[in-house]
Design a protein around this motif. Structure first.
Motif, PDB file in Angstrom:
ATOM      1  N   SER A   1       0.804  -1.230   0.000  1.00 20.62           N
ATOM      2  CA  SER A   1       0.000   0.000   0.000  1.00 20.62           C
ATOM      3  C   SER A   1       0.831   1.270   0.000  1.00 20.62           C
ATOM      4  CB  SER A   1      -0.957   0.010   1.193  1.00 20.62           C
ATOM      5  OG  SER A   1      -0.239  -0.004   2.405  1.00 20.62           O
TER       6      SER A   1
ATOM      7  N   LEU B   1       0.043   4.348   6.708  1.00 20.60           N
ATOM      8  CA  LEU B   1      -0.578   3.023   6.744  1.00 20.60           C
ATOM      9  C   LEU B   1      -1.878   3.062   7.541  1.00 20.60           C
ATOM     10  CD1 LEU B   1       2.389   0.540   7.291  1.00 20.60           C
ATOM     11  CD2 LEU B   1       0.956   0.764   5.262  1.00 20.60           C
ATOM     12  N   SER B   2      -2.769   2.141   7.233  1.00 18.54           N
ATOM     13  CA  SER B   2      -4.055   2.052   7.926  1.00 18.54           C
ATOM     14  C   SER B   2      -4.203   0.661   8.542  1.00 18.54           C
ATOM     15  CB  SER B   2      -5.213   2.280   6.953  1.00 18.54           C
ATOM     16  OG  SER B   2      -5.108   3.530   6.331  1.00 18.54           O
TER      17      SER B   2
ATOM     18  N   SER C   1      -3.859  -3.002   6.748  1.00 21.85           N
ATOM     19  CA  SER C   1      -2.869  -3.056   5.675  1.00 21.85           C
ATOM     20  C   SER C   1      -1.994  -4.292   5.814  1.00 21.85           C
ATOM     21  CB  SER C   1      -1.977  -1.812   5.711  1.00 21.85           C
ATOM     22  OG  SER C   1      -2.722  -0.638   5.480  1.00 21.85           O
TER      23      SER C   1
END
Length: 207
Positions: free
Chosen positions: A63, A128-129, A132
């Motif tokens: 990502s 980032l989430s 991820s």
């Protein structure tokens, strides 16, 4: 495995001239994690929630476009964990005396936010989430796949050792870099960004 309550504060601190802006700062230095108090169990079955010990060779975070090789990090003469070479913009390091990524316990991976010339491998780490994917290819040919649980920033002067480094009954991962603003008077960033992740129990696969 890492013993809780015995780790010094991580300080991915910059030590360059006070006039140096963040993208021109020299390499960070990570304070000393604890040496594992006990060796993790290396037995593994199809249902095991962790993997046998094996050194990591490459980190992939799709990502944010991370595709980077690993280097071993050890405790240096200063009592701090040496950082990856400052001239390397695409390199991450792992605390080789601790659990390997995928092994039971908390594996520690550090990388630069930026170097003297450009953004570095963890420049986008803070974006980032939860949910991820993080994939780490290992020397034994397996890939340890992790899922991000949380991302947080902590003041370097009040770093929560217990939360970041504490031993865990499963396989977990911490990705650490600099964060916050750059403090010219202290020649370092004010915070550390930490990504918390856990191993997918079905993640190990042979390449």
């Amino acid at each position: 495995m890492l013993t809780p309550l015995t780790l010094a504060v991580v300080a991915l601190s910059w030590t360059g001239p006070t006039s140096t802006p963040p993208l021109s700062a020299p390499a960070p230095v990570v304070s000393q994690p604890a040496t594992p108090a006990a060796k993790a169990d290396t037995r593994v079955t199809a249902a095991s929630p962790w993997l046998p010990r094996s050194a990591p060779t490459r980190l992939f975070i799709p990502s944010i476009g991370v595709d980077a090789p690993f280097t071993d990090l050890a405790i240096g003469p200063s009592g701090q964990l040496d950082a990856p070479p400052p001239e390397e913009t695409n390199l991450v390091g792992w605390f080789a005396a601790g659990p390997s990524p995928g092994e039971r316990g908390t594996a520690i991976v550090a990388g630069h936010l930026d170097t003297t010339t450009a953004p570095a491998v963890f420049a986008s780490l803070s974006t980032l989430s939860p949910g991820s994917d993080i994939n780490i290819v290992r020397k034994d040919g397996t890939t340890a796949s992790f899922v991000v649980d949380a991302i947080d920033n902590f003041p370097q002067d009040k770093f929560p050792d217990d939360r970041v480094y504490a031993d865990t009954p499963d396989a977990q991962l911490r990705l650490i870099t600099c964060g916050g603003s750059y403090d010219h008077s202290k020649k370092r960033y004010t915070e550390n960004t930490v990504v918390f992740a856990h191993l997918k129990t079905t993640a190990a696969k042979k390449q």
